[in-house]
Enzyme design. Structure first.
Site, PDB file in Angstrom:
ATOM      1  N   ILE A 107       0.825  -1.222   0.000  1.00 48.89           N
ATOM      2  CA  ILE A 107       0.000   0.000   0.000  1.00 48.89           C
ATOM      3  C   ILE A 107       0.852   1.262   0.000  1.00 48.89           C
ATOM      4  CG2 ILE A 107      -2.002  -1.042   1.109  1.00 48.89           C
ATOM      5  CD1 ILE A 107      -1.033   0.089   3.771  1.00 48.89           C
ATOM      6  N   GLY A 108       2.162   1.111   0.014  1.00 48.02           N
ATOM      7  CA  GLY A 108       3.041   2.274  -0.026  1.00 48.02           C
ATOM      8  C   GLY A 108       4.483   1.825  -0.086  1.00 48.02           C
ATOM      9  N   GLY A 110       8.823   3.546  -0.163  1.00 51.46           N
ATOM     10  CA  GLY A 110       9.722   4.684  -0.057  1.00 51.46           C
ATOM     11  C   GLY A 110      11.143   4.209  -0.147  1.00 51.46           C
ATOM     12  N   GLY A 155      11.966   1.164   2.206  1.00 52.32           N
ATOM     13  CA  GLY A 155      11.299  -0.113   2.074  1.00 52.32           C
ATOM     14  C   GLY A 155       9.854   0.037   1.638  1.00 52.32           C
ATOM     15  N   LYS A 156       9.042  -0.957   1.983  1.00 55.56           N
ATOM     16  CA  LYS A 156       7.647  -0.985   1.563  1.00 55.56           C
ATOM     17  C   LYS A 156       6.734  -1.143   2.772  1.00 55.56           C
ATOM     18  CE  LYS A 156       8.571  -3.046  -2.973  1.00 55.56           C
ATOM     19  NZ  LYS A 156       8.312  -4.180  -3.891  1.00 55.56           N
ATOM     20  N   VAL A 157       5.461  -0.738   2.569  1.00 58.17           N
ATOM     21  CA  VAL A 157       4.440  -0.900   3.599  1.00 58.17           C
ATOM     22  C   VAL A 157       3.351  -1.808   3.047  1.00 58.17           C
ATOM     23  CG1 VAL A 157       2.788   0.247   5.095  1.00 58.17           C
ATOM     24  CG2 VAL A 157       4.923   1.390   4.527  1.00 58.17           C
ATOM     25  N   ASP A 202      10.309  15.204  13.113  1.00 53.94           N
ATOM     26  CA  ASP A 202       9.824  15.117  11.734  1.00 53.94           C
ATOM     27  C   ASP A 202       8.300  15.208  11.724  1.00 53.94           C
ATOM     28  OD1 ASP A 202      10.006  14.981   8.997  1.00 53.94           O
ATOM     29  OD2 ASP A 202      10.166  12.794   8.912  1.00 53.94           O
TER      30      ASP A 202
END
Length: 995
Positions: A687-688, A690, A693-695, A818
């Protein structure tokens, strides 16, 4: 002859018209400044000397040498000009409230004649120059409101003639130094509002026998107040508020016979007020509120010429001294939240120009003194939650100065004086929870400024007067749990500012007229448990901001208006009426079942409403069973194929990942294993993604959904394109930071980390799943329409509470570093969670203080200005970033946008507000009926993004400010279908605003 004259003139003119040396220095200084307002336009080279009307320049009349330069409030910018020290007779420099930046040069010590230096409210950074003490004649030094950091240099204990030292609102650390006790010439010492390390008040400050003003508020002071301060016999103003001082108030302070005001509020002081307070013959203000003081309020205190006495939120007991009524100057008395008993002095206010009285949350009894407004000055009368009895004195009905009255939760009775209803300046009248009887008098027509009327839980009776419709500013009217009768007056439907009306549990009758449509701003309507009849008017569907509607337990009949489906109702209750007909389709859900029970003629698909369709429903069962068998066959075939493909995929995955090498670390009780997580990490569930890595979205066998962040490469975190970095990577271990931080946190507004799984080259973080994704993705997409103002407000409040927990409740405190809209995740009800702690840092408050980071962590548009050049970890940088998030919610704009040019969102908002006004800043997708509250939240965002960190409120204060906005009361917000039910002015007292 003419030629000779002209030649002589040509030789003389350069001498007569040229600028002298001091003028040339100032001309050079002018060119070193940025001067957007042309404030220095008068500094021209046509004058022979700068003494001829040059702005801010003053000269000695005899020598025509510059002695003073005052360029306050001229909007100039640039570094401090060392050339000023070339002016040999310059004694006075003031550059107050400009944009003087960079560091203060060490060679400022060459300004040997300087006596007065004011550089307050600028943008100076770096350490305090240790050479300043070399100025032998310096008497006045004001560096307030800059960004100076580091410790106070030890050379500051060597000033020879210094009388005023003000370092307020900077970033100074270390502790308050004892060597300042050497400056025996000091008359004023102000170090307030600096993030010093925890430390004691140096006893050496007692050596400053010429000191008149000592301000050490919010300096992180701990320990006891030293007895040596009692030696400051010339002291007129002592401020030690907002620290963590404990122990008793030393009796030596009663020797400060010149002291005008003493402020000790918001500490942890204990014990009784010291004996001998009667010695403080000049005392006008005493504020020792919000401590743990005990005992009684001494009678001798009341013999002083006090004007303001604030002792609220302590543990005082006993009765209020009778002698306080004889204080001729007392205009402010705030003693709420103590344990005081007995009756108030009968002549309280008879000799005092009382303006503000707050005695709420005590155990006072007896009658209200009739003399409270004898001087005609009383503006606020707050006596919530006591045991007062009897009637309201008739004299208070003539107190024209009153603007705020809160008498709720006492034992008052009888009829309210007629004049009391019609006081012309009152904007809040609260009488809730008493035993008042009689009617609301027709004189209420005179209360032109009344906006909040709360008379609930009394024994008022009779009709609501027609004159109530004359109150054009009435916003909230709560009169539930009384005995009001008759119908609602026609004039009442002309109240176009009305936002909340609660009259449930009365004896009201009649029908609701079509004029109800004029209540365009009504948000809450509760008329339950009355005798209303007739049909529910269709016009109720035009009340676009209505989200709380309760008409239950009346005698309404007819059909439910279908237009109710178009309203964003969070609470709907039409139960136990005489409604009939078909239930509107949108309400035919189990969720709404309790909203319609008790209406025998109402039919719909919900069980228990109507049984007429049971037979048709049974006929459909046969067809449904046939369909189920066919679909089951298809599902079986598809399942076999899917199982085979899945088996092959798992078999291949097992070759790549040896499950036996995975290590599981859980932070909550789990209903799943790491193997169940690993089995679902396929590309269909991504679902995402970057740089790190991945989600994945993982649906577990029990139906629970989790989000899994899969990090490759182990030790570093890469930022996405919106983040700022140095050298391409941030060398902090993001995985360890995330685990160390979230593994220990338990808060409803911090995303929950279920567990983590690790191998040598792969790490997994398992979080609770947030169905609505991130605030940034939702707010800046085509789905932004889902975020109406109540939802945005709640998101802001949720996120603020999460950050407040990190800053104030975690030990040690945690700085997120952040904060941005993409790191605020939204659950199914749009509740907000702060997420992504990959660069979070623990703030060391044990003595070493915040450390400088080797890199900038954060995202473009969110980074606080001082963090960008100091690299110092501080919670104030989080507050700035959160302020940007607030501006995003209010404006609907990105933090950086090509439309802004070289500006970011903060600068764009400030510029647009100045040039075009607030309407050009607010998101046009937001309903204008919320404009007032949106503007309040906008102001909070601007406060959080103040250029000076010390001017930004703490996150705890931000939460309080958001709660005080009034659109939504967090304690009573009801969530339903992702929407919110606003409540108004539901504070129990005014205590929060006093401090």
């Amino acid at each position: 002859m003419l030629l000779l004259f002209l030649s002589l003139l040509s030789l003389l003119s350069p001498l007569t018209l040229s600028l002298n040396q001091e003028g040339l220095y100032l001309q050079s200084i002018k060119h070193s400044f940025s001067d957007p307002d042309s404030s220095l336009s008068s500094w021209n080279d046509r004058d022979p000397t700068p003494c001829n009307n040059w702005r801010g320049v003053k000269c000695d009349a005899a020598s025509l040498s510059v002695v003073s330069l005052d360029l306050s409030n001229t909007n100039i910018a640039g570094p401090f000009p060392s050339l000023l020290c070339h002016l040999p007779n310059l004694t006075f420099i003031s550059l107050f409230n400009n944009s003087i930046n960079s560091t203060l040069p060490l060679d400022i010590s060459t300004c040997q004649s300087l006596q007065h230096l004011d550089l307050s409210q600028n943008l100076l950074t770096g350490g305090l120059p240790h050479t300043l003490s070399s100025l032998p004649n310096l008497k006045y030094l004001d560096l307030t409101g800059n960004n100076f950091s580091g410790e106070i240099p030890d050379t500051f204990g060597r000033f020879q003639n210094l009388e005023v030292l003000s370092l307020v609102y900077n970033l100074l650390d270390g502790t308050v130094p004892s060597f300042l006790g050497n400056l025996t010439t000091l008359k004023m010492l102000n170090l307030s509002y600096n993030p010093f390390f925890p430390g004691r008040i140096p006893p050496e400050l007692g050596n400053l026998t010429n000191l008149q003003i000592l301000w050490l508020s919010d300096c992180n002071l701990v320990g006891e107040i030293p007895d040596s301060l009692g030696r400051l016999k010339k002291l007129t103003d002592l401020d030690l508020a907002l620290n963590d001082l404990h122990g008793p108030i030393p009796s030596s302070l009663t020797g400060l016979t010149s002291v005008f005001q003493i402020e000790l509020y918001n500490n942890s002081l204990s014990g009784e007020l010291p004996a001998g307070m009667s010695n403080l013959t000049a005392l006008r203000l005493l504020d020792a509120s919000m401590n743990q003081l005990t005992g009684t309020i001494p009678d001798e205190l009341c013999g002083l010429p006090l004007q303001s006495l604030n002792l609220y939120e302590n543990r005082f007991e006993g009765s209020l001294p009778e002698s306080i009524a004889n204080s001729p100057n007392l205009y402010e008395l705030r003693i709420f939240r103590n344990e005081l008993t007995g009756e108030l002095p009968r002549n309280l206010g008879a000799k005092s120009p009382l303006k503000w009285i707050d005695i709420s949350n005590n155990k006072f009894s007896g009658e209200i003194p009739a003399s409270l407004c004898a001087m005609g000055k009383l503006e606020e009368l707050l006596m919530i939650s006591n045991e007062f009895s009897g009637q309201i004195p008739p004299g208070l009905g003539e107190c024209q100065s009153l603007n705020r009255i809160r008498m709720g939760h006492n034992r008052l009775s009888g009829e309210v004086p007629a004049g009391f209803w019609g006081l012309p300046n009152v904007n809040l009248l609260e009488l809730v929870g008493n035993s008042f009887s009689g009617q609301i008098a027709k004189t209420i027509a005179g209360a032109a400024n009344l906006s909040v009327l709360i008379v609930s839980n009394n024994e008022f009776s009779g009709p609501i007067p027609e004159e109530i419709g004359w109150l054009e500013n009435l916003f909230k009217f709560w009169g539930h749990d009384n005995k009001f009768s008759g119908s609602l007056p026609e004039s009442m439907f002309k109240l176009d500012q009305l936002g909340s009306l609660d009259l449930h549990n009365n004896e009201l009758t009649g029908e609701l007229p079509n004029e109800i449509k004029f209540w365009k701003k009504l948000n809450e309507l509760n008329l339950a448990q009355n005798g209303f009849s007739g049909q529910i008017p269709d016009e109720i569907s035009s009340m676009s901001v209505l989200n709380y509607l309760d008409l239950s337990r009346n005698q309404f009949s007819g059909k439910i208006p279908s237009g109710l489906q178009n309203l964003k109702l969070n609470q709907l209750n039409l139960s136990y009426n005489r409604l009939s007909g078909e239930l509107p389709p949108l309400f035919a859900k189990e969720l709404y079942k309790n909203s319609f029970v008790g209406n025998p003629g109402l039919c719909g698909e919900l069980e228990g409403l109507c049984d007429e369709k049971d037979e048709a429903r049974n006929k459909g069962y046969v067809w449904l069973l046939r369909t189920i068998f066919v679909l089951a066959g298809l599902v079986f075939i598809v399942g076999v194929v899917w199982f085979y493909m899945k088996y092959r995929y798992i078999k291949m995955a097992k070759r790549a990942i040896d499950k036996s090498k995975w290590t599981l670390m859980s932070f909550h009780k789990l209903g799943f294993s790491e193997y169940e997580i690993l089995d679902c990490l396929d590309e269909d569930n991504v679902i995402g993604s970057g740089g790190s890595g991945k989600v994945y979205k993982v649906v577990l066998s029990g139906g629970e959904v989790v989000a899994v962040k899969k990090l490759w490469g182990g030790a570093t975190k890469e930022f996405d394109s919106g983040d700022v970095e140095k050298g391409g990577r941030v060398q902090d271990n993001a995985f360890d930071a995330e685990v160390d931080t979230l593994g220990k946190i338990r808060h409803k507004n911090i995303v929950k980390l279920w567990c983590c799984c690790t191998t040598r080259d792969c790490k997994l973080l398992v979080y609770e799943y947030m169905p609505n994704g991130s605030l940034g993705d939702l707010l800046h997409s085509s789905k932004a329409g889902l975020l109406d103002w109540p939802t945005r407000y709640r998101i802001a409040l949720d996120a603020a509470e999460g950050l407040s927990y990190l800053h104030h409740d975690c030990v040690p405190a945690i700085v997120h570093r952040d904060v941005k809209s993409n790191n605020i995740l939204l659950d199914g009800d749009f509740g907000a969670r702060v997420a992504d702690f990959g660069v979070a840092k623990v703030v060391d408050l044990t003595g070493k203080g915040p450390k400088s980071m080797s890199v900038i962590a954060g995202s473009c548009g969110y980074i606080a200005p001082e963090y960008a050049y100091t690299l110092r970890v501080n919670e104030k940088s989080d507050i700035y970033s959160f302020g940007v998030v607030i501006l995003e919610l209010v404006t609907g704009r990105l933090p950086v946008d090509p439309e802004f040019g070289e500006k970011d969102l903060v600068k764009w908002v400030c510029t647009t507000l100045d040039q075009k006004g607030v309407d050009h800043v607010l998101d046009q997708k937001l309903d204008s009926c919320y404009k007032e509250d949106i503007c309040k939240v906008l102001n909070i965002g601007l406060l959080c993004t103040s250029p000076l960190p010390i001017n930004r409120p703490s996150m705890r204060r931000v939460v309080k400010l958001l709660q005080e906005v009034g659109t939504v009361n967090p304690s009573k917000t009801a969530k339903k279908d992702g929407k919110l039910t606003p409540y108004y002015y539901e504070d129990a007292s005014d205590q929060g605003s006093v401090a």
